[in-house]
Scaffold this motif. Structure first.
Motif, PDB file in Angstrom:
ATOM      1  N   LEU A  68       5.131  80.171  29.549  1.00  0.00           N
ATOM      2  CA  LEU A  68       4.505  78.857  29.637  1.00  0.00           C
ATOM      3  C   LEU A  68       5.230  77.810  28.797  1.00  0.00           C
ATOM      4  O   LEU A  68       4.891  76.641  28.837  1.00  0.00           O
ATOM      5  CB  LEU A  68       3.038  78.936  29.202  1.00  0.00           C
ATOM      6  CG  LEU A  68       2.104  79.644  30.186  1.00  0.00           C
ATOM      7  CD1 LEU A  68       0.716  79.744  29.593  1.00  0.00           C
ATOM      8  CD2 LEU A  68       2.057  78.911  31.502  1.00  0.00           C
ATOM      9  N   SER A  69       6.231  78.223  28.016  1.00  0.00           N
ATOM     10  CA  SER A  69       6.955  77.274  27.192  1.00  0.00           C
ATOM     11  C   SER A  69       8.022  76.517  27.978  1.00  0.00           C
ATOM     12  O   SER A  69       8.629  75.595  27.450  1.00  0.00           O
ATOM     13  CB  SER A  69       7.618  77.994  26.012  1.00  0.00           C
ATOM     14  OG  SER A  69       8.558  78.945  26.502  1.00  0.00           O
ATOM     15  N   SER A  70       8.308  76.890  29.234  1.00  0.00           N
ATOM     16  CA  SER A  70       9.357  76.216  29.981  1.00  0.00           C
ATOM     17  C   SER A  70       9.000  74.744  30.185  1.00  0.00           C
ATOM     18  O   SER A  70       7.836  74.379  30.343  1.00  0.00           O
ATOM     19  CB  SER A  70       9.581  76.886  31.338  1.00  0.00           C
ATOM     20  OG  SER A  70       8.651  76.433  32.286  1.00  0.00           O
ATOM     21  N   ARG A  71      10.027  73.910  30.191  1.00  0.00           N
ATOM     22  CA  ARG A  71       9.824  72.464  30.366  1.00  0.00           C
ATOM     23  C   ARG A  71       9.193  72.165  31.716  1.00  0.00           C
ATOM     24  O   ARG A  71       8.365  71.264  31.836  1.00  0.00           O
ATOM     25  CB  ARG A  71      11.152  71.733  30.233  1.00  0.00           C
ATOM     26  CG  ARG A  71      11.743  71.727  28.842  1.00  0.00           C
ATOM     27  CD  ARG A  71      13.075  71.022  28.823  1.00  0.00           C
ATOM     28  NE  ARG A  71      12.968  69.649  29.275  1.00  0.00           N
ATOM     29  CZ  ARG A  71      14.009  68.862  29.520  1.00  0.00           C
ATOM     30  NH1 ARG A  71      15.240  69.335  29.383  1.00  0.00           N
ATOM     31  NH2 ARG A  71      13.829  67.625  29.914  1.00  0.00           N
ATOM     32  N   LEU A  72       9.573  72.925  32.738  1.00  0.00           N
ATOM     33  CA  LEU A  72       9.054  72.678  34.075  1.00  0.00           C
ATOM     34  C   LEU A  72       7.561  72.935  34.153  1.00  0.00           C
ATOM     35  O   LEU A  72       6.800  72.135  34.710  1.00  0.00           O
ATOM     36  CB  LEU A  72       9.793  73.580  35.076  1.00  0.00           C
ATOM     37  CG  LEU A  72       9.517  73.342  36.556  1.00  0.00           C
ATOM     38  CD1 LEU A  72       9.837  71.905  36.952  1.00  0.00           C
ATOM     39  CD2 LEU A  72      10.313  74.319  37.403  1.00  0.00           C
ATOM     40  N   ILE A  73       7.111  74.046  33.562  1.00  0.00           N
ATOM     41  CA  ILE A  73       5.682  74.356  33.573  1.00  0.00           C
ATOM     42  C   ILE A  73       4.921  73.378  32.698  1.00  0.00           C
ATOM     43  O   ILE A  73       3.829  72.928  33.040  1.00  0.00           O
ATOM     44  CB  ILE A  73       5.445  75.809  33.127  1.00  0.00           C
ATOM     45  CG1 ILE A  73       5.963  76.762  34.205  1.00  0.00           C
ATOM     46  CG2 ILE A  73       3.971  76.065  32.852  1.00  0.00           C
ATOM     47  CD1 ILE A  73       5.824  78.216  33.869  1.00  0.00           C
ATOM     48  N   GLN A  74       5.506  73.011  31.550  1.00  0.00           N
ATOM     49  CA  GLN A  74       4.842  72.041  30.688  1.00  0.00           C
ATOM     50  C   GLN A  74       4.694  70.699  31.400  1.00  0.00           C
ATOM     51  O   GLN A  74       3.679  70.012  31.280  1.00  0.00           O
ATOM     52  CB  GLN A  74       5.623  71.862  29.386  1.00  0.00           C
ATOM     53  CG  GLN A  74       4.823  71.199  28.273  1.00  0.00           C
ATOM     54  CD  GLN A  74       3.595  72.008  27.887  1.00  0.00           C
ATOM     55  OE1 GLN A  74       3.695  73.186  27.535  1.00  0.00           O
ATOM     56  NE2 GLN A  74       2.429  71.388  27.961  1.00  0.00           N
ATOM     57  N   TYR A  75       5.720  70.331  32.171  1.00  0.00           N
ATOM     58  CA  TYR A  75       5.653  69.093  32.948  1.00  0.00           C
ATOM     59  C   TYR A  75       4.515  69.166  33.968  1.00  0.00           C
ATOM     60  O   TYR A  75       3.756  68.205  34.144  1.00  0.00           O
ATOM     61  CB  TYR A  75       6.979  68.853  33.669  1.00  0.00           C
ATOM     62  CG  TYR A  75       6.991  67.634  34.547  1.00  0.00           C
ATOM     63  CD1 TYR A  75       7.187  66.366  34.011  1.00  0.00           C
ATOM     64  CD2 TYR A  75       6.797  67.745  35.924  1.00  0.00           C
ATOM     65  CE1 TYR A  75       7.178  65.242  34.814  1.00  0.00           C
ATOM     66  CE2 TYR A  75       6.788  66.625  36.736  1.00  0.00           C
ATOM     67  CZ  TYR A  75       6.989  65.375  36.183  1.00  0.00           C
ATOM     68  OH  TYR A  75       6.967  64.259  36.982  1.00  0.00           O
ATOM     69  N   ALA A  76       4.390  70.319  34.641  1.00  0.00           N
ATOM     70  CA  ALA A  76       3.320  70.489  35.624  1.00  0.00           C
ATOM     71  C   ALA A  76       1.952  70.394  34.963  1.00  0.00           C
ATOM     72  O   ALA A  76       1.036  69.743  35.485  1.00  0.00           O
ATOM     73  CB  ALA A  76       3.477  71.827  36.345  1.00  0.00           C
TER      74      ALA A  76
ATOM     75  N   PHE B 207      -1.047  67.826  35.752  1.00  0.00           N
ATOM     76  CA  PHE B 207      -2.406  68.257  36.084  1.00  0.00           C
ATOM     77  C   PHE B 207      -3.426  67.520  35.226  1.00  0.00           C
ATOM     78  O   PHE B 207      -4.494  67.123  35.697  1.00  0.00           O
ATOM     79  CB  PHE B 207      -2.561  69.774  35.870  1.00  0.00           C
ATOM     80  CG  PHE B 207      -1.776  70.622  36.829  1.00  0.00           C
ATOM     81  CD1 PHE B 207      -1.197  70.084  37.966  1.00  0.00           C
ATOM     82  CD2 PHE B 207      -1.608  71.979  36.585  1.00  0.00           C
ATOM     83  CE1 PHE B 207      -0.476  70.871  38.848  1.00  0.00           C
ATOM     84  CE2 PHE B 207      -0.877  72.781  37.456  1.00  0.00           C
ATOM     85  CZ  PHE B 207      -0.317  72.224  38.591  1.00  0.00           C
ATOM     86  N   ARG B 208      -3.084  67.322  33.944  1.00  0.00           N
ATOM     87  CA  ARG B 208      -3.977  66.570  33.058  1.00  0.00           C
ATOM     88  C   ARG B 208      -4.023  65.098  33.471  1.00  0.00           C
ATOM     89  O   ARG B 208      -5.072  64.460  33.425  1.00  0.00           O
ATOM     90  CB  ARG B 208      -3.521  66.715  31.605  1.00  0.00           C
ATOM     91  CG  ARG B 208      -3.782  68.086  31.002  1.00  0.00           C
ATOM     92  CD  ARG B 208      -3.581  68.063  29.482  1.00  0.00           C
ATOM     93  NE  ARG B 208      -2.179  67.919  29.157  1.00  0.00           N
ATOM     94  CZ  ARG B 208      -1.356  68.935  28.900  1.00  0.00           C
ATOM     95  NH1 ARG B 208      -1.812  70.180  28.973  1.00  0.00           N
ATOM     96  NH2 ARG B 208      -0.090  68.742  28.588  1.00  0.00           N
ATOM     97  N   GLN B 209      -2.864  64.563  33.865  1.00  0.00           N
ATOM     98  CA  GLN B 209      -2.772  63.148  34.213  1.00  0.00           C
ATOM     99  C   GLN B 209      -3.699  62.788  35.375  1.00  0.00           C
ATOM    100  O   GLN B 209      -4.313  61.722  35.386  1.00  0.00           O
ATOM    101  CB  GLN B 209      -1.321  62.793  34.573  1.00  0.00           C
ATOM    102  CG  GLN B 209      -1.055  61.325  34.809  1.00  0.00           C
ATOM    103  CD  GLN B 209      -1.130  60.507  33.532  1.00  0.00           C
ATOM    104  OE1 GLN B 209      -0.909  61.022  32.446  1.00  0.00           O
ATOM    105  NE2 GLN B 209      -1.461  59.235  33.665  1.00  0.00           N
ATOM    106  N   VAL B 210      -3.788  63.683  36.362  1.00  0.00           N
ATOM    107  CA  VAL B 210      -4.630  63.390  37.530  1.00  0.00           C
ATOM    108  C   VAL B 210      -6.070  63.854  37.332  1.00  0.00           C
ATOM    109  O   VAL B 210      -6.901  63.698  38.223  1.00  0.00           O
ATOM    110  CB  VAL B 210      -4.045  64.023  38.807  1.00  0.00           C
ATOM    111  CG1 VAL B 210      -2.697  63.423  39.129  1.00  0.00           C
ATOM    112  CG2 VAL B 210      -3.941  65.536  38.687  1.00  0.00           C
TER     113      VAL B 210
END
Length: 219
Positions: free
Chosen positions: A48-56, A60-63
């Protein structure tokens, strides 16, 4: 209370199936049952530390699908559930799993684009190579209609071949239309969105066929 776990620590899967690891602000946490609510437990937590997953997760929080602690917001009690999760939570969990696998591959910029290009075609049932209309590409579905076995949206009859998913009309009720095609044909992964006038201008033969079919249906 929660037990904090730092990135890179050796982590064993919790014995209690209701315990959960999440990734708020770069830290993993084991949540106890009263904190879990309706969140799906994710395996292989250190990924879960990957930048891609963190971006996702940030998106998810943004929407508004997740709160600031990466916990999915509770939906309406009448909402359809999948494995005791809301549809949105289930979809997001599936997306995170796909992103985890993709992140683990360690792609470069080029290989990432190439992989996504191939995946996008295959996941949409679109062929990698152009259709060439060999006899073994077709399956008979009715008396005078054949469906392409490599691209399910492509058909042919005794008169012409067409792709029924290549164009969407944005200003008419019958939005999907038949796009007349020649071979070799490379089906698009996404339909082209056109007004009826644009369709008439760009694809005059397909437009003429559309009007003819529409007239027959109205008889």
């Amino acid at each position: 209370m929660s037990e904090d776990v730092k990135w890179g620590d050796a982590i064993e899967e919790p014995e209690n199936l209701e315990e959960l690891l999440i990734a708020p602000d770069g830290d993993l946490k084991i949540l106890l049952p009263d904190e879990c609510r309706n969140v799906k437990r994710v395996k292989e937590y250190n990924q879960l530390s990957s930048r891609l997953i963190q971006y996702a997760l940030d998106e998810f929080r943004q929407v508004g699908w997740m709160d600031e602690n990466c916990i999915f917001e509770e939906g309406d009690e009448t909402e359809i559930k999948i494995f005791n999760m809301s549809i949105q939570e289930a979809i997001c969990s599936h997306i995170l799993e796909l992103l985890r696998i993709f992140s683990n591959e360690g792609h470069s910029g080029y290989s990432a684009m190439y992989t996504l290009s191939l995946f996008n075609r295959l996941v949409n049932y679109k062929p990698i190579l152009a259709l060439i209309s060999e006899d073994d590409e077709w399956e008979k579905v009715s008396e005078d209609l054949y469906q392409n076995k490599r691209c399910f949206s492509v058909f042919k009859n005794d008169t012409y071949a067409y792709d029924q998913d290549a164009v969407i009309l944005t200003d008419v009720e019958d939005s999907y239309v038949q796009l007349l095609i020649d071979f070799p044909y490379d089906p698009p992964t996404q339909p082209e969105k056109l007004t009826i006038n644009q369709f008439k201008s760009i694809y005059p033969k397909s437009y003429k066929n559309y009007i003819s079919r529409l007239s027959k249906l109205q008889e």
